[in-house]
Write a protein that holds these residues in place. Structure first.
Motif, PDB file in Angstrom:
ATOM      1  N   LEU A  40      -4.771   9.484  -3.144  1.00  0.00           N
ATOM      2  CA  LEU A  40      -4.684   8.125  -3.658  1.00  0.00           C
ATOM      3  C   LEU A  40      -3.562   7.355  -2.966  1.00  0.00           C
ATOM      4  CD1 LEU A  40      -5.698   6.123  -5.936  1.00  0.00           C
ATOM      5  CD2 LEU A  40      -3.700   6.901  -7.221  1.00  0.00           C
ATOM      6  N   MET A  41      -2.426   8.013  -2.750  1.00  0.00           N
ATOM      7  CA  MET A  41      -1.293   7.330  -2.125  1.00  0.00           C
ATOM      8  C   MET A  41      -1.594   6.977  -0.674  1.00  0.00           C
ATOM      9  SD  MET A  41       0.802   6.711  -4.439  1.00  0.00           S
ATOM     10  CE  MET A  41       2.115   6.067  -3.387  1.00  0.00           C
ATOM     11  N   ALA A  42      -2.366   7.795   0.005  1.00  0.00           N
ATOM     12  CA  ALA A  42      -2.764   7.461   1.372  1.00  0.00           C
ATOM     13  C   ALA A  42      -3.633   6.206   1.369  1.00  0.00           C
ATOM     14  CB  ALA A  42      -3.518   8.633   1.994  1.00  0.00           C
ATOM     15  N   GLU A  43      -4.510   6.096   0.384  1.00  0.00           N
ATOM     16  CA  GLU A  43      -5.352   4.909   0.257  1.00  0.00           C
ATOM     17  C   GLU A  43      -4.495   3.690  -0.075  1.00  0.00           C
ATOM     18  OE1 GLU A  43      -9.279   3.399  -2.280  1.00  0.00           O
ATOM     19  OE2 GLU A  43      -8.464   5.413  -2.604  1.00  0.00           O
ATOM     20  N   PHE A  44      -3.528   3.889  -0.960  1.00  0.00           N
ATOM     21  CA  PHE A  44      -2.658   2.782  -1.349  1.00  0.00           C
ATOM     22  C   PHE A  44      -1.823   2.285  -0.171  1.00  0.00           C
ATOM     23  CE2 PHE A  44       1.659   1.702  -3.168  1.00  0.00           C
ATOM     24  CZ  PHE A  44       1.329   0.405  -3.530  1.00  0.00           C
ATOM     25  N   ARG A  45      -1.273   3.202   0.606  1.00  0.00           N
ATOM     26  CA  ARG A  45      -0.436   2.791   1.742  1.00  0.00           C
ATOM     27  C   ARG A  45      -1.244   2.098   2.831  1.00  0.00           C
ATOM     28  NH1 ARG A  45       2.208   7.778   0.424  1.00  0.00           N
ATOM     29  NH2 ARG A  45       4.273   7.339  -0.494  1.00  0.00           N
ATOM     30  N   ALA A  46      -2.538   2.377   2.874  1.00  0.00           N
ATOM     31  CA  ALA A  46      -3.390   1.655   3.817  1.00  0.00           C
ATOM     32  C   ALA A  46      -3.533   0.192   3.396  1.00  0.00           C
ATOM     33  CB  ALA A  46      -4.770   2.308   3.895  1.00  0.00           C
ATOM     34  N   VAL A  47      -3.373  -0.066   2.108  1.00  0.00           N
ATOM     35  CA  VAL A  47      -3.420  -1.420   1.567  1.00  0.00           C
ATOM     36  C   VAL A  47      -2.046  -2.071   1.611  1.00  0.00           C
ATOM     37  CG1 VAL A  47      -3.799  -2.740  -0.561  1.00  0.00           C
ATOM     38  CG2 VAL A  47      -5.392  -0.913   0.072  1.00  0.00           C
ATOM     39  N   SER A  48      -1.022  -1.315   1.205  1.00  0.00           N
ATOM     40  CA  SER A  48       0.351  -1.823   1.115  1.00  0.00           C
ATOM     41  C   SER A  48       1.225  -0.979   2.042  1.00  0.00           C
ATOM     42  CB  SER A  48       0.852  -1.732  -0.331  1.00  0.00           C
ATOM     43  OG  SER A  48       2.164  -2.209  -0.446  1.00  0.00           O
ATOM     44  N   PRO A  49       1.430  -1.402   3.279  1.00  0.00           N
ATOM     45  CA  PRO A  49       2.072  -0.545   4.282  1.00  0.00           C
ATOM     46  C   PRO A  49       3.499  -0.117   3.946  1.00  0.00           C
ATOM     47  CG  PRO A  49       1.838  -2.803   5.080  1.00  0.00           C
ATOM     48  CD  PRO A  49       1.028  -2.701   3.839  1.00  0.00           C
ATOM     49  N   PHE A  50       4.193  -0.867   3.082  1.00  0.00           N
ATOM     50  CA  PHE A  50       5.544  -0.485   2.682  1.00  0.00           C
ATOM     51  C   PHE A  50       5.552   0.291   1.362  1.00  0.00           C
ATOM     52  CE2 PHE A  50       5.908  -4.308   5.308  1.00  0.00           C
ATOM     53  CZ  PHE A  50       6.729  -3.818   6.319  1.00  0.00           C
ATOM     54  N   GLY A  51       4.352   0.550   0.837  1.00  0.00           N
ATOM     55  CA  GLY A  51       4.236   1.331  -0.383  1.00  0.00           C
ATOM     56  C   GLY A  51       4.762   0.626  -1.612  1.00  0.00           C
ATOM     57  N   LYS A  52       4.749  -0.714  -1.613  1.00  0.00           N
ATOM     58  CA  LYS A  52       5.290  -1.483  -2.728  1.00  0.00           C
ATOM     59  C   LYS A  52       4.160  -2.052  -3.596  1.00  0.00           C
ATOM     60  CE  LYS A  52       9.633  -1.063  -1.530  1.00  0.00           C
ATOM     61  NZ  LYS A  52      10.592  -0.313  -2.368  1.00  0.00           N
ATOM     62  N   MET A  53       4.441  -2.108  -4.889  1.00  0.00           N
ATOM     63  CA  MET A  53       3.498  -2.688  -5.855  1.00  0.00           C
ATOM     64  C   MET A  53       3.988  -4.082  -6.256  1.00  0.00           C
ATOM     65  SD  MET A  53       3.040   0.556  -8.431  1.00  0.00           S
ATOM     66  CE  MET A  53       4.791   1.006  -8.478  1.00  0.00           C
ATOM     67  N   PRO A  54       3.025  -4.953  -6.602  1.00  0.00           N
ATOM     68  CA  PRO A  54       1.574  -4.792  -6.617  1.00  0.00           C
ATOM     69  C   PRO A  54       0.979  -5.126  -5.251  1.00  0.00           C
ATOM     70  CG  PRO A  54       2.130  -6.945  -7.443  1.00  0.00           C
ATOM     71  CD  PRO A  54       3.433  -6.273  -7.149  1.00  0.00           C
ATOM     72  N   ALA A  55      -0.269  -4.750  -5.099  1.00  0.00           N
ATOM     73  CA  ALA A  55      -1.046  -5.148  -3.931  1.00  0.00           C
ATOM     74  C   ALA A  55      -2.421  -5.580  -4.424  1.00  0.00           C
ATOM     75  CB  ALA A  55      -1.172  -4.000  -2.941  1.00  0.00           C
ATOM     76  N   LEU A  56      -2.955  -6.597  -3.796  1.00  0.00           N
ATOM     77  CA  LEU A  56      -4.251  -7.146  -4.196  1.00  0.00           C
ATOM     78  C   LEU A  56      -5.208  -7.050  -3.021  1.00  0.00           C
ATOM     79  CD1 LEU A  56      -4.868 -10.469  -6.106  1.00  0.00           C
ATOM     80  CD2 LEU A  56      -6.056 -10.054  -3.951  1.00  0.00           C
ATOM     81  N   VAL A  57      -6.431  -6.629  -3.306  1.00  0.00           N
ATOM     82  CA  VAL A  57      -7.490  -6.584  -2.292  1.00  0.00           C
ATOM     83  C   VAL A  57      -8.626  -7.467  -2.774  1.00  0.00           C
ATOM     84  CG1 VAL A  57      -9.073  -5.142  -0.989  1.00  0.00           C
ATOM     85  CG2 VAL A  57      -6.841  -4.226  -1.660  1.00  0.00           C
ATOM     86  N   ASP A  58      -8.971  -8.462  -1.953  1.00  0.00           N
ATOM     87  CA  ASP A  58     -10.017  -9.387  -2.384  1.00  0.00           C
ATOM     88  C   ASP A  58     -11.404  -8.852  -2.043  1.00  0.00           C
ATOM     89  OD1 ASP A  58     -10.495  -9.915   0.325  1.00  0.00           O
ATOM     90  OD2 ASP A  58      -9.606 -11.914   0.284  1.00  0.00           O
ATOM     91  N   ALA A  59     -12.436  -9.635  -2.378  1.00  0.00           N
ATOM     92  CA  ALA A  59     -13.813  -9.193  -2.201  1.00  0.00           C
ATOM     93  C   ALA A  59     -14.181  -8.988  -0.744  1.00  0.00           C
ATOM     94  CB  ALA A  59     -14.762 -10.209  -2.842  1.00  0.00           C
ATOM     95  N   GLU A  60     -13.411  -9.607   0.158  1.00  0.00           N
ATOM     96  CA  GLU A  60     -13.660  -9.451   1.589  1.00  0.00           C
ATOM     97  C   GLU A  60     -12.870  -8.291   2.184  1.00  0.00           C
ATOM     98  OE1 GLU A  60     -12.850 -13.184   3.429  1.00  0.00           O
ATOM     99  OE2 GLU A  60     -14.218 -14.291   2.129  1.00  0.00           O
TER     100      GLU A  60
END
Length: 218
Positions: A40-60
């Protein structure tokens, strides 16, 4: 319009974003950040490269991080002008108070908390005391800012600044009490009664009390 919001419900900055989503009435998929889950953390870091919360992913599939930017995205896609006022001067005030709360309340608060979790022999009491002094100055600044009779952090409407203030002041006052600052206390009471923030607190409740400080007594 749909989006995914990555955060942990106990996180102050995560609650900031969740409060905004609830205030705007935006449905979202919550992905709870769990540092014990390596996949899960690998997936999260792909979204938030600095590993910080929150991160938002839109429909695109576009990713946005940093809580204030996430809230700007939400406000825009909810029609605009609610959490970021349409009036330029009002928007500037909301962003100013938001930045002060993020940097001079949330920043020192997080450092003090991290200090308390450090093993013996690696702690920095001098740095923790400096951060406590910054928090006290932030309380003074907010007390003075509220002295013009405004209802919310940046004026007469609930904005980005209140989304920041609700969770971050709630946690930070457990480290440095509000003391004799009646306007700050009254504003915080209004935040605690705001339905959007109450929902964010309800989300956090199943995780217990992870804050290494007793509940505020002031």
């Amino acid at each position: 319009m749909s989006f995914t919001l990555w955060h942990h419900p106990y996180s102050g900055y995560g609650q900031k974003a969740a409060t905004a989503a609830y205030e705007l009435g935006l449905p979202f998929e919550l992905r709870v950040v769990d540092h014990t889950d390596e996949a899960l953390m690998a997936e999260f870091r792909a979204v938030s490269p600095f590993g910080k919360m929150p991160a938002l992913v839109d429909a695109e599939g576009r990713a946005f991080y940093e809580s204030s930017v996430v809230i700007e995205w939400m406000d825009r896609h909810a029609g605009g002008g609610r959490l970021i006022p349409a009036d330029p001067e009002a928007a500037l005030e909301a962003r100013l108070v938001d930045r002060v709360i993020d940097h001079y309340v949330g920043g020192p608060m997080n450092r003090i908390v991290q200090e308390r979790f450090r093993p013996a022999g690696s702690r920095d009491p001098f740095g923790a005391e400096q951060d406590a002094q910054v928090l006290a100055r932030a309380w003074d600044w907010l007390e003075e800012r509220l002295s013009d009779g405004r209802v919310w952090a940046a004026g007469e409407t609930f904005t980005l600044a209140d989304c920041a203030g609700a969770p971050l002041t709630t946690y930070a006052r457990r480290l440095v009490p509000f003391g004799d600052r009646p306007r700050l206390r009254a504003w915080h009471a209004r935040l605690m009664a705001r339905p959007a923030f109450m929902r964010a607190l309800e989300d956090a409740a199943p995780y217990g009390d992870l804050m290494p400080a007793p509940p505020a007594q002031d």
